[in-house]
Design a protein around this motif. Structure first.
Motif, PDB file in Angstrom:
ATOM      1  N   VAL A  15       0.840  -1.203   0.000  1.00 44.40           N
ATOM      2  CA  VAL A  15       0.000   0.000   0.000  1.00 44.40           C
ATOM      3  C   VAL A  15       0.873   1.249   0.000  1.00 44.40           C
ATOM      4  O   VAL A  15       0.602   2.205  -0.736  1.00 44.40           O
ATOM      5  N   ALA A  16       1.941   1.257   0.787  1.00 44.91           N
ATOM      6  CA  ALA A  16       2.841   2.411   0.823  1.00 44.91           C
ATOM      7  C   ALA A  16       3.498   2.637  -0.540  1.00 44.91           C
ATOM      8  O   ALA A  16       3.592   3.774  -1.017  1.00 44.91           O
ATOM      9  N   ALA A  17       3.936   1.556  -1.185  1.00 46.50           N
ATOM     10  CA  ALA A  17       4.548   1.679  -2.510  1.00 46.50           C
ATOM     11  C   ALA A  17       3.532   2.191  -3.529  1.00 46.50           C
ATOM     12  O   ALA A  17       3.857   3.042  -4.366  1.00 46.50           O
ATOM     13  N   GLY A  18       2.313   1.704  -3.461  1.00 45.27           N
ATOM     14  CA  GLY A  18       1.267   2.162  -4.377  1.00 45.27           C
ATOM     15  C   GLY A  18       0.957   3.633  -4.198  1.00 45.27           C
ATOM     16  O   GLY A  18       0.788   4.367  -5.178  1.00 45.27           O
ATOM     17  N   LEU A  19       0.875   4.089  -2.965  1.00 42.02           N
ATOM     18  CA  LEU A  19       0.601   5.504  -2.699  1.00 42.02           C
ATOM     19  C   LEU A  19       1.754   6.389  -3.174  1.00 42.02           C
ATOM     20  O   LEU A  19       1.527   7.469  -3.720  1.00 42.02           O
ATOM     21  N   LEU A  20       2.982   5.920  -2.986  1.00 42.63           N
ATOM     22  CA  LEU A  20       4.143   6.678  -3.457  1.00 42.63           C
ATOM     23  C   LEU A  20       4.141   6.800  -4.979  1.00 42.63           C
ATOM     24  O   LEU A  20       4.356   7.886  -5.531  1.00 42.63           O
ATOM     25  N   LEU A  21       3.885   5.704  -5.676  1.00 42.81           N
ATOM     26  CA  LEU A  21       3.841   5.741  -7.139  1.00 42.81           C
ATOM     27  C   LEU A  21       2.712   6.635  -7.637  1.00 42.81           C
ATOM     28  O   LEU A  21       2.876   7.372  -8.608  1.00 42.81           O
ATOM     29  N   ARG A  27       3.722  14.183 -12.043  1.00 46.42           N
ATOM     30  CA  ARG A  27       4.331  15.317 -11.362  1.00 46.42           C
ATOM     31  C   ARG A  27       5.385  15.965 -12.259  1.00 46.42           C
ATOM     32  O   ARG A  27       6.220  15.289 -12.850  1.00 46.42           O
ATOM     33  N   VAL A  28       5.352  17.276 -12.345  1.00 49.29           N
ATOM     34  CA  VAL A  28       6.317  18.034 -13.143  1.00 49.29           C
ATOM     35  C   VAL A  28       7.581  18.222 -12.313  1.00 49.29           C
ATOM     36  O   VAL A  28       7.517  18.699 -11.180  1.00 49.29           O
ATOM     37  N   ARG A  29       8.723  17.824 -12.886  1.00 49.96           N
ATOM     38  CA  ARG A  29      10.009  17.975 -12.198  1.00 49.96           C
ATOM     39  C   ARG A  29      10.938  18.819 -13.046  1.00 49.96           C
ATOM     40  O   ARG A  29      11.047  18.602 -14.252  1.00 49.96           O
ATOM     41  N   ALA A  30      11.614  19.749 -12.415  1.00 50.55           N
ATOM     42  CA  ALA A  30      12.603  20.568 -13.120  1.00 50.55           C
ATOM     43  C   ALA A  30      13.779  19.686 -13.515  1.00 50.55           C
ATOM     44  O   ALA A  30      14.096  18.718 -12.829  1.00 50.55           O
ATOM     45  N   ALA A  31      14.395  20.011 -14.617  1.00 52.31           N
ATOM     46  CA  ALA A  31      15.534  19.237 -15.114  1.00 52.31           C
ATOM     47  C   ALA A  31      16.728  19.397 -14.188  1.00 52.31           C
ATOM     48  O   ALA A  31      16.966  20.464 -13.632  1.00 52.31           O
TER      49      ALA A  31
END
Length: 145
Positions: A15-21, A27-31
């Motif tokens: 469940v923790a892994a699923g919530l993290l994914l 999600r937008v991440r800066a380069a």
């Protein structure tokens, strides 16, 4: 009794892994600075539109269902935004392109400046308004058509 605890522990970890994914999806991440310095693979460099401030390069594979949804979102965003161009690059037959770009999943969207610098990346299906807001500083005079 030990089996119950093992099962319970496994469920908690899953469940923790699923919530993290789920939290990381779209999600937008800066380069990272290292990503902006490396040379682009030839298929990506050829896909850049020098007339656009930003080219969205979607890294896809043939049998990826979320890739189709991403294509619809990015195409619509590019059609209504000046200075934004969208290209869908299928890497099913060219895994070396994905490897050179450090792409671990599809879809992954790279926002590249006209000179090839990576501005940001999105893993998973992007959220259109969030992506547009992140791109706004890189686009000159965003104007909905």
């Amino acid at each position: 009794m030990t089996g119950v605890w093992v099962l319970l522990g496994t469920l908690v970890v899953a469940v923790a892994a699923g919530l993290l994914l789920k939290a990381r999806n779209g999600r937008v991440r800066a380069a990272k600075p290292a990503a902006t310095a490396r040379p682009l693979p030839a298929p990506v460099a050829e896909a850049l539109d020098p007339a656009s401030a930003v080219t969205l390069v979607q890294i896809s594979t043939t049998f990826c269902a979320p890739c189709r949804h991403t294509r619809v979102i990015l195409s619509a965003l590019a059609e209504k935004t000046d200075g934004l161009h969208h290209v869908d690059l299928d890497v099913t037959e060219q895994p070396e392109v994905a490897q050179a770009l450090s792409v671990l999943r599809t879809p992954t969207t790279l926002a590249l400046a006209a000179d090839g610098r990576e501005l940001l990346r999105v893993g998973g299906v992007p959220k259109g308004p969030e992506l547009l807001a992140a791109l706004q500083p890189h686009l000159t005079g965003i104007d909905a058509r």
